[in-house]
Write a protein that holds these residues in place. Structure first.
Motif, PDB file in Angstrom:
ATOM      1  N   ASP A 154       0.838  -1.157  -0.207  1.00 49.92           N
ATOM      2  CA  ASP A 154      -0.104  -0.019   0.168  1.00 49.92           C
ATOM      3  C   ASP A 154       0.847   1.076  -0.182  1.00 49.92           C
ATOM      4  O   ASP A 154       0.954   1.922   1.066  1.00 49.92           O
ATOM      5  N   GLU A 197       0.643   4.226  -1.459  1.00 51.03           N
ATOM      6  CA  GLU A 197       0.018   5.472  -0.974  1.00 51.03           C
ATOM      7  C   GLU A 197       0.129   5.735   0.643  1.00 51.03           C
ATOM      8  O   GLU A 197       0.338   6.618   1.162  1.00 51.03           O
ATOM      9  N   ASP A 203     -10.189   5.104 -12.745  1.00 49.97           N
ATOM     10  CA  ASP A 203     -10.058   5.860 -11.682  1.00 49.97           C
ATOM     11  C   ASP A 203     -11.499   6.399 -11.190  1.00 49.97           C
ATOM     12  O   ASP A 203     -11.929   7.266 -11.869  1.00 49.97           O
ATOM     13  N   TRP A 208     -11.468   0.597  -6.367  1.00 44.38           N
ATOM     14  CA  TRP A 208     -11.874   0.507  -5.102  1.00 44.38           C
ATOM     15  C   TRP A 208     -10.530   1.001  -4.300  1.00 44.38           C
ATOM     16  O   TRP A 208      -9.442   0.956  -4.679  1.00 44.38           O
ATOM     17  N   LYS A 209     -10.905   1.362  -2.862  1.00 41.29           N
ATOM     18  CA  LYS A 209      -9.692   1.699  -2.139  1.00 41.29           C
ATOM     19  C   LYS A 209      -8.850   0.497  -1.818  1.00 41.29           C
ATOM     20  O   LYS A 209      -9.342  -0.589  -1.843  1.00 41.29           O
ATOM     21  N   THR A 210      -7.740   0.580  -1.267  1.00 43.87           N
ATOM     22  CA  THR A 210      -6.920  -0.541  -0.965  1.00 43.87           C
ATOM     23  C   THR A 210      -7.518  -1.660  -0.247  1.00 43.87           C
ATOM     24  O   THR A 210      -8.141  -1.323   0.785  1.00 43.87           O
ATOM     25  N   ASP A 224      -3.999  -2.942  -3.917  1.00 47.10           N
ATOM     26  CA  ASP A 224      -4.252  -1.451  -3.719  1.00 47.10           C
ATOM     27  C   ASP A 224      -4.539  -0.958  -5.179  1.00 47.10           C
ATOM     28  O   ASP A 224      -4.676   0.060  -5.383  1.00 47.10           O
ATOM     29  N   GLY A 235      -9.062  -1.952   5.056  1.00 49.70           N
ATOM     30  CA  GLY A 235      -9.608  -1.320   3.847  1.00 49.70           C
ATOM     31  C   GLY A 235     -10.751  -2.109   2.981  1.00 49.70           C
ATOM     32  O   GLY A 235     -11.680  -1.908   2.736  1.00 49.70           O
ATOM     33  N   GLN A 283     -14.962  -1.838   3.137  1.00 47.51           N
ATOM     34  CA  GLN A 283     -15.621  -1.575   1.812  1.00 47.51           C
ATOM     35  C   GLN A 283     -16.573  -2.384   1.478  1.00 47.51           C
ATOM     36  O   GLN A 283     -17.402  -2.546   0.624  1.00 47.51           O
TER      37      GLN A 283
END
Lengths: 291, 302
Positions: free
Chosen positions: A174, A176, B156, B173-175, B179, B212, B216
């Motif tokens: 990850d 970021e 994105d 999606w977010k990580t 990721d 994460g 989600q």
């Protein structure tokens, strides 16, 4: 081990550690007692080309006592669970005393792009020379620790570690998140602080620790290298550990080490320097010990 | 209809077995196994959706052989051209068929073939390519390391893909699992291609961010799909997320407990017991503990 405390079980989950708290202790006992249960038949020769080069570069013709286990041991898994996070322990067999101590340890990973993953400078003030960290692993490889004692002698311990399966790769998970927290440095104390007794502490650095060796196929750009290259830990104003490292260390570099708490307490400080010459620091007040 | 190929072919040109799980929605269920020479990398699910105008392929399996078999399967079931190849994430068991799919001729026709993935996929695969090539060569028993290409079009957020009379919604999606996870939703049949955001029977694998993923999951469930194609394991009807959520939240609970009790990482992988009821637990559970530990130790804000 500290006493095991188990939360009230929630009915939806029936994993063993909830239903049977003793499973924790039993599993841990197995972990501690059976390190070599897998067979080591596929170990290749330890005299690798990479090691010959590293040995010549670092130590020239100096003799190295290999595998006697009386000065230093290497704690490494039989197989890496996750190629990006492989826990490695460099374990001293004796306490650090002014009369005899380990003054330097090198961590060598034969098959990594840069085999010298780390070198640690140590002092008698640390109490114990043990270091734990986590490394990335490219492929099946010998991992070695070479310790130099205060009498100038060299001692080696080594283990052959198999690479991870699945879709595991020695890359950050990850990037970021690591970048968003870039440079955050945390200390953790791992036990009770007692004056004059080697006490385990942990320093954690949030950092992507990128090698910069990968090209993005779409942009055709290389990710610039950005990694932690030095971590310096001081206690009571005296440097007790200097780690010179590179991107063989996992994302979010992490080091566990010992220090000797003094009467009245003092401060642990960490100074971290990365490949872009950014520096980060952290301080932890180690309270009065009352002893 | 749904048969798993047992033939140990290396470069099969015969079509892979697919089943039409909804009108115009074809799915191949790969084996729940580690990639090997025997299964030729057929260890993940992929599918394609046929519109009035053209076809979208979702994931490509884990080898050139799966890519070729995919290509033949498309040809066997429709004469419409492929206009898009979507990759749900960059793990080799979903990506390594892409080169064969993209270059092997289903790109022929009047339509340009769009190749789409999460905008972070390219960087993530770049960081892993040497390891993936070595690993695939060893696991699949190949003479040399396989070619790895990545989609050039970066998604994105949300993108609608028009296949003619049928629109697919691509969503990043977010990580979570990685990721760079992306899902594909066919609103016409309410079918969700979840990629590896959903594992069924195959133990879920954390290569991104455990919290994460859990955070989600409610949004994924609320997409309201009638059926979901997981990245691994059989198609599920209705809500298929409960077992995975129990494992992931149980894993998080256990690793937090280990951290609280100052169990070091190398002992935590032994001390967090493996769950029952999943396959490939011996390959992935300890690894999940490792990943969760490295993530959750940063959790306590100070």
């Amino acid at each position: 081990m500290p006493l095991i405390r188990v939360d009230t079980p929630r009915p939806a989950l029936r994993w063993p550690w909830r239903a049977r708290p003793a499973a924790w202790l039993a599993a841990l006992a197995v972990a501690l007692l059976l390190p070599g249960l897998a067979d080591a038949a596929d170990e290749p020769s330890a005299e690798t080309e990479q090691w010959a080069g590293v040995r010549q570069f670092l130590f020239a013709d100096r003799p190295i006592a290999d595998g006697r286990g009386d000065v230093v041991e290497l704690d490494a898994p039989f197989r890496a669970e996750d190629a990006a996070v492989v826990p490695i322990g460099l374990k001293a067999k004796a306490d650090q005393t002014p009369g005899r101590y380990i003054r330097k340890m090198w961590l060598v990973v034969d098959k990594n792009p840069t085999p010298i993953a780390a070198s640690f400078e140590l002092t008698p003030e640390s109490g114990r020379a043990d270091i734990e960290t986590r490394i990335r692993l490219e492929e099946y490889t010998w991992v070695r620790v070479i310790a130099e004692t205060s009498d100038g002698m060299l001692h080696m311990a080594r283990k052959f570690v198999r690479a991870a399966g699945g879709c595991s790769a020695p890359a950050g998970k990850d990037m970021e998140a690591a970048l968003a927290r870039l440079g955050k440095v945390k200390f953790k104390l791992e036990g009770d602080v007692q004056q004059g007794k080697p006490t385990l502490a942990q320093v954690m650095v949030s950092h992507p620790n990128n090698s910069g060796m990968q090209m993005d196929q779409v942009t055709r750009l290389y990710v610039p290298p950005h990694y932690v290259r030095r971590v310096e830990v001081a206690y009571a104003g005296k440097v007790i550990l200097t780690a010179d490292v590179d991107f063989s260390i996992s994302e979010n570099p992490n080091f566990r080490f010992y220090f000797l708490p003094q009467a009245g307490g003092s401060e642990l400080t960490a100074k971290v320097l990365d490949s872009k010459d950014l520096s980060f620091t952290s301080t932890l007040s180690v309270g009065k010990t009352g002893t | 209809m749904l048969v798993v190929s047992l033939l140990p072919t290396i470069a099969s040109a015969s079509p892979a077995d697919v089943s039409e799980v909804a009108p115009g929605v074809f799915v191949h269920i790969g084996q729940v196994a580690e990639a090997s020479a025997a299964n030729a990398g057929d260890t993940s699910n992929w599918g394609f959706v046929v519109g009035e105008r053209c076809v979208a392929v979702i994931d490509t399996g884990g080898s050139a052989a799966t890519g070729s078999a995919l290509r033949e399967a498309v040809r066997a079931h429709t004469d419409r051209p492929v206009c898009a190849i979507v990759i749900t994430h960059g793990h080799p068991d979903h990506l390594l068929g892409l080169a064969a799919v993209a270059e092997g001729g289903i790109a022929a026709g009047e339509l340009a073939v769009r190749q789409l993935a999460h905008q972070r996929l390219a960087a993530a695969v770049a960081a892993r390519t040497p390891a993936y090539r070595t690993l695939a060569q060893r696991q699949l028993g190949l003479a040399g390391p396989p070619q790895i290409i990545v989609p050039g079009e970066r998604v994105d957020g949300e993108v609608m893909l028009d296949l003619g009379g049928r629109q697919l919604r691509l969503q990043t999606w977010k990580t979570a699992h990685t990721d760079h996870d992306l899902t594909v939703y066919d609103s016409q049949t309410r079918t969700l291609f979840a990629g590896d955001l959903l594992f069924v029977t195959h133990l879920p694998v954390v290569d991104g961010n455990l919290s994460g993923w859990l955070a989600q999951t409610p949004a994924l469930r609320q997409l309201g799909s009638l059926r979901t194609i997981p990245g691994h394991g059989p198609v599920v009807k209705g809500d298929g997320w409960q077992a995975q959520t129990e494992y992931l939240s149980g894993l998080r609970h256990a690793v937090r407990e280990a951290l609280k009790q100052r169990v070091p990482l190398q002992h935590a992988v032994e001390a967090v017991p493996a769950p029952d009821g999943w396959q490939l637990t011996e390959v992935y559970h300890r690894r999940n503990v490792t990943a969760a530990y490295a993530e959750l130790e940063w959790e306590d804000g100070d």
